[in-house]
Write an enzyme that holds these catalytic residues in place. Structure first.
Site, PDB file in Angstrom:
ATOM      1  N   GLY A 120      -6.509   0.697   3.262  1.00 22.89           N
ATOM      2  CA  GLY A 120      -7.762   0.911   3.220  1.00 22.89           C
ATOM      3  C   GLY A 120      -9.023   1.952   2.217  1.00 22.89           C
ATOM      4  N   GLU A 141       0.613  -1.073   0.012  1.00 20.86           N
ATOM      5  CA  GLU A 141      -0.070  -0.457  -0.229  1.00 20.86           C
ATOM      6  C   GLU A 141       0.861   1.079  -0.167  1.00 20.86           C
ATOM      7  OE1 GLU A 141      -2.940   0.895  -0.187  1.00 20.86           O
ATOM      8  OE2 GLU A 141      -2.172   2.568  -0.479  1.00 20.86           O
ATOM      9  N   HIS A 185     -47.288  -2.728   7.855  1.00 21.46           N
ATOM     10  CA  HIS A 185     -48.072  -1.229   7.520  1.00 21.46           C
ATOM     11  C   HIS A 185     -47.392  -0.629   8.606  1.00 21.46           C
ATOM     12  CE1 HIS A 185     -50.461   1.837   6.601  1.00 21.46           C
ATOM     13  NE2 HIS A 185     -51.093   1.716   8.060  1.00 21.46           N
ATOM     14  N   THR A 230     -10.132   4.108  -1.376  1.00 24.57           N
ATOM     15  CA  THR A 230     -10.781   4.089  -1.779  1.00 24.57           C
ATOM     16  C   THR A 230     -11.943   4.814  -0.770  1.00 24.57           C
ATOM     17  OG1 THR A 230     -10.021   4.924  -3.504  1.00 24.57           O
ATOM     18  CG2 THR A 230     -12.049   5.573  -2.964  1.00 24.57           C
TER      19      THR A 230
HETATM   20  C1  LIG Z   1     -16.117  10.208  -3.145  1.00 24.90           C
HETATM   21  C2  LIG Z   1     -16.701   9.058  -3.233  1.00 24.90           C
HETATM   22  C3  LIG Z   1     -17.827   8.461  -2.996  1.00 24.90           C
HETATM   23  C4  LIG Z   1     -18.531   7.356  -2.491  1.00 24.90           C
HETATM   24  N1  LIG Z   1     -19.337   6.475  -2.417  1.00 24.90           N
HETATM   25  C5  LIG Z   1     -19.027   5.402  -2.501  1.00 24.90           C
HETATM   26  C6  LIG Z   1     -20.225   4.275  -1.712  1.00 24.90           C
HETATM   27  O1  LIG Z   1     -21.448   5.074  -1.209  1.00 24.90           O
HETATM   28  N2  LIG Z   1     -20.680   3.121  -2.188  1.00 24.90           N
HETATM   29  C7  LIG Z   1     -20.002   2.819  -2.691  1.00 24.90           C
HETATM   30  O2  LIG Z   1     -20.343   1.312  -3.487  1.00 24.90           O
HETATM   31  N3  LIG Z   1     -18.795   3.232  -3.200  1.00 24.90           N
HETATM   32  C8  LIG Z   1     -18.874   4.346  -3.503  1.00 24.90           C
HETATM   33  N4  LIG Z   1     -17.906   4.928  -3.585  1.00 24.90           N
HETATM   34  C9  LIG Z   1     -17.013   3.956  -4.099  1.00 24.90           C
HETATM   35  C10 LIG Z   1     -16.046   2.507  -3.997  1.00 24.90           C
HETATM   36  O3  LIG Z   1     -15.365   3.719  -2.709  1.00 24.90           O
HETATM   37  C11 LIG Z   1     -14.421   2.529  -4.906  1.00 24.90           C
HETATM   38  O4  LIG Z   1     -15.101   1.657  -6.225  1.00 24.90           O
HETATM   39  C12 LIG Z   1     -14.071   1.521  -3.967  1.00 24.90           C
HETATM   40  O5  LIG Z   1     -13.611   1.946  -3.203  1.00 24.90           O
HETATM   41  C13 LIG Z   1     -13.249   0.401  -4.492  1.00 24.90           C
HETATM   42  O6  LIG Z   1     -12.251  -0.197  -4.261  1.00 24.90           O
HETATM   43  P1  LIG Z   1     -10.676  -0.866  -4.668  1.00 24.90           P
HETATM   44  O7  LIG Z   1     -10.654  -1.744  -3.980  1.00 24.90           O
HETATM   45  O8  LIG Z   1     -10.744  -0.957  -6.460  1.00 24.90           O
HETATM   46  O9  LIG Z   1      -9.780   0.140  -4.835  1.00 24.90           O
HETATM   47  P2  LIG Z   1      -9.328   1.472  -3.844  1.00 24.90           P
HETATM   48  O10 LIG Z   1      -9.962   1.457  -2.429  1.00 24.90           O
HETATM   49  O11 LIG Z   1      -8.995   3.424  -4.185  1.00 24.90           O
HETATM   50  O12 LIG Z   1      -7.980   0.753  -3.344  1.00 24.90           O
HETATM   51  C14 LIG Z   1      -6.984   1.100  -3.825  1.00 24.90           C
HETATM   52  C15 LIG Z   1      -6.201   0.856  -3.211  1.00 24.90           C
HETATM   53  O13 LIG Z   1      -4.377   1.012  -3.965  1.00 24.90           O
HETATM   54  C16 LIG Z   1      -3.382   2.101  -3.606  1.00 24.90           C
HETATM   55  N5  LIG Z   1      -2.606   1.770  -4.550  1.00 24.90           N
HETATM   56  C17 LIG Z   1      -3.251   1.674  -5.498  1.00 24.90           C
HETATM   57  N6  LIG Z   1      -1.890   1.983  -7.047  1.00 24.90           N
HETATM   58  C18 LIG Z   1      -0.792   1.566  -6.447  1.00 24.90           C
HETATM   59  C19 LIG Z   1       0.578   0.435  -5.770  1.00 24.90           C
HETATM   60  N7  LIG Z   1       1.282   0.866  -7.445  1.00 24.90           N
HETATM   61  N8  LIG Z   1       1.072   0.485  -4.857  1.00 24.90           N
HETATM   62  C20 LIG Z   1       0.904   0.437  -3.986  1.00 24.90           C
HETATM   63  N9  LIG Z   1      -0.502   0.651  -3.511  1.00 24.90           N
HETATM   64  C21 LIG Z   1      -1.123   1.208  -4.756  1.00 24.90           C
HETATM   65  C22 LIG Z   1      -4.537   3.406  -3.244  1.00 24.90           C
HETATM   66  O14 LIG Z   1      -3.658   3.499  -2.265  1.00 24.90           O
HETATM   67  C23 LIG Z   1      -5.736   1.932  -2.694  1.00 24.90           C
HETATM   68  O15 LIG Z   1      -5.726   2.143  -1.329  1.00 24.90           O
HETATM   69  C24 LIG Z   1     -16.874   6.223  -3.906  1.00 24.90           C
HETATM   70  C25 LIG Z   1     -15.909   7.111  -4.308  1.00 24.90           C
HETATM   71  C26 LIG Z   1     -15.964   8.177  -3.978  1.00 24.90           C
HETATM   72  C27 LIG Z   1     -14.847   8.731  -4.742  1.00 24.90           C
END
Ligand SMILES: Cc1cc2nc3c(=O)[nH]c(=O)nc-3n(C[C@H](O)[C@H](O)[C@H](O)COP(=O)(O)OP(=O)(O)OC[C@H]3O[C@@H](n4cnc5c(N)ncnc54)[C@H](O)[C@@H]3O)c2cc1C
Length: 455
Positions: A37, A32, A435, A39
């Site tokens: 955790g 990481e 209801h 996004t």
């Molecule tokens: C403002 C906002 C509101 C949202 N609200 C919702 C909601 O209400 N409900 C919902 O379902 N979804 C919501 N989402 C979407 C949701 O947050 C994402 O779909 C979800 O977090 C995706 O998870 P992920 O596991 O794909 O990646 P992420 O959670 O993005 O994790 C990827 C991780 O990889 C790390 N990383 C990237 N490249 C590298 C690298 N080369 N080396 C090491 N680490 C790296 C990053 O730092 C990050 O920590 C929201 C998004 C945003 C921006």
């Protein structure tokens, strides 16, 4: 260093996958480069929904007189709202750290991970090799190529949630769910808000009735919508930012939020060194079993094409875990991904929109019903919204449902088990509903379909 599995990214798929594989006896390293955790925990779901709750409270306090309850003038302390958000985010981040620390055979490495060869990854100057590599690098805000944007202090979803003083006038560029949630949040905190989008409607991929209901609610709250226009350039400085639109029109505000989509974090991943193919937008191409073009390399979550939601990324982890353990039957292609925009009224959908259903050759039976017809909605003064269901007339299966209304994000799940089980919508009619609940309104919607109408 050799491991069984390398996971890149501690997002919503990476953490549970790494932990469960480690618990199953594999030696796992997880990398990481930013906050644990990803996004959802740090810049997405958790902080936004925490702040939406503060905004909702301000709205209820302000509109209490409609229910006969009068208080004093409502004042939002944005610094306190942000402090509460930070505390809740920290709690989740700490629990991710604890989970990773306590898992057996699991090594967390902090730093940027980059492929340097097939199944070889460099993290913080060290080389790691494994038979399996899972890429879970997520996405970040897309930055539009707008002349002048570089010269103004624009906000993205992370920076806007760090403001401790209320903007006088927030201009939101983008009418997708992120733009809509922030627009209403800041309006309810007390800012003037103008939302600009090139689409004709908010949440333009949803049912037109859903967009219209949300637009009505936004206008009622005093949010100015400037739709169907293209921003040509941006100018200004610390105090005032101006957007020049098609036809010479100008929109000026004190702050600008850019929420025009997301782009995958794949540009600095060294994908070519590993033979991982990306699509034209930079997403990692995967098959139905999450396999990339590079043998032994899988990709999950927002860095792959498809809906970008936490529940989808989390579901990716459990499907891939089963496949890697040699026991999976589900794939990423045969699942239903419900969606919700946490506006007020909430906008939720599962399955197809009518437009998509017809494009796929269905001739659905359709029923719509106003959310305001529900007894519970009237009693609680939450009447805004509308509902819609699409039924396959041959099989009686639900093709899709859309709800705009109070707690629509909860209500939409009524359809999920029925659709996953592939049973007739008759089950939704025959079930008994308490209801007065919002849920009985969903039953009334289904019973508005001609075949289920009672005399
Ligand atoms: C403002 C906002 C509101 C949202 N609200 C919702 C909601 O209400 N409900 C919902 O379902 N979804 C919501 N989402 C979407 C949701 O947050 C994402 O779909 C979800 O977090 C995706 O998870 P992920 O596991 O794909 O990646 P992420 O959670 O993005 O994790 C990827 C991780 O990889 C790390 N990383 C990237 N490249 C590298 C690298 N080369 N080396 C090491 N680490 C790296 C990053 O730092 C990050 O920590 C929201 C998004 C945003 C921006």
């Amino acid at each position: 260093m050799k491991f069984d599995v390398i996971v890149i990214g501690t997002g919503q798929a990476g953490v549970p996958l790494a932990v469960r594989l480690a618990e199953a006896g594999r030696h796992v390293v997880i990398a990481e480069r930013k906050a644990l955790g990803g996004t959802c925990v740090n810049y997405g779901c958790t902080p936004t929904k925490t702040m939406v709750a503060s905004a909702q409270t301000a709205h209820v306090a302000r509109t209490g007189a409609r229910l006969g309850v009068r208080g004093g003038r409502v004042k939002v302390d944005l610094a306190a709202v942000v402090d509460r958000k930070d505390r809740i985010v920290r709690r989740w981040r700490d629990s991710v750290r604890k989970r990773l620390r306590e898992a057996p055979h699991l090594t967390l490495v902090r730093g940027h991970a980059r492929f340097v060869g097939p199944r070889q990854v460099e993290i913080a100057g060290e080389r790691y090799e494994a038979g399996i590599v899972v890429v879970n690098v997520g996405a970040r805000p897309a930055v539009p190529p707008l002349p002048g944007l570089d010269g103004v202090p624009w906000l993205d979803n992370t920076r806007i949630m760090e403001l401790r003083r209320l903007p006088a006038h927030l201009v939101v560029l983008g009418g997708g769910y992120i733009g809509c949630e922030f627009a209403q949040m800041f309006r309810r905190f007390g800012a003037r808000v103008t939302l600009v989008d090139r689409a004709a409607h908010l949440l333009s991929t949803e049912e037109p009735q859903a967009s219209a209901a949300l637009e009505g609610a936004f206008r009622d709250e005093g949010i100015r919508l400037v739709m169907k226009t293209t921003v040509r350039s941006v100018s200004g400085g610390a105090r005032s930012i101006a957007l020049r639109l098609d036809g010479g029109q100008r929109v000026t505000g004190s702050h600008l939020l850019v929420a025009v989509g997301r782009r995958p974090n794949t540009d600095d991943l060294g994908a070519e060194a590993a033979g991982i193919r990306l699509d034209a937008k930079g997403y990692i191409e995967v098959d139905e079993r999450y396999r990339t073009s590079a043998e032994g390399v899988y990709a999950v979550g927002d860095c792959t094409p498809g809906p970008q939601f936490t529940h989808a990324a989390w579901d990716d982890h459990r499907i891939l875990f089963d496949l890697l353990q040699g026991r999976g039957t589900r794939t990423r292609n045969d699942r239903l991904i419900p969606i919700t925009a946490f506006t007020d009224p909430q906008v939720a959908r599962i399955g197809l929109t009518e437009r998509d259903a017809r494009a796929r050759g269905h001739a659905p039976e359709v029923a719509t019903r106003e959310f305001g017809a529900i007894a519970r909605a009237i009693e609680t003064d939450r009447t805004a919204g509308t509902m819609k269901i699409l039924l396959d007339p041959k099989t009686e299966k639900v093709l899709g449902a859309s709800i705009v209304g109070a707690e629509a994000g909860e209500l939409i799940h009524i359809f999920a088990p029925v659709m996953v089980a592939g049973v007739s919508a008759r089950a939704l009619v025959d079930a008994e509903y308490v209801h007065p609940t919002f849920a009985e309104g969903v039953q009334s919607l289904v019973m508005s379909l001609p075949r289920y109408k009672i005399d």
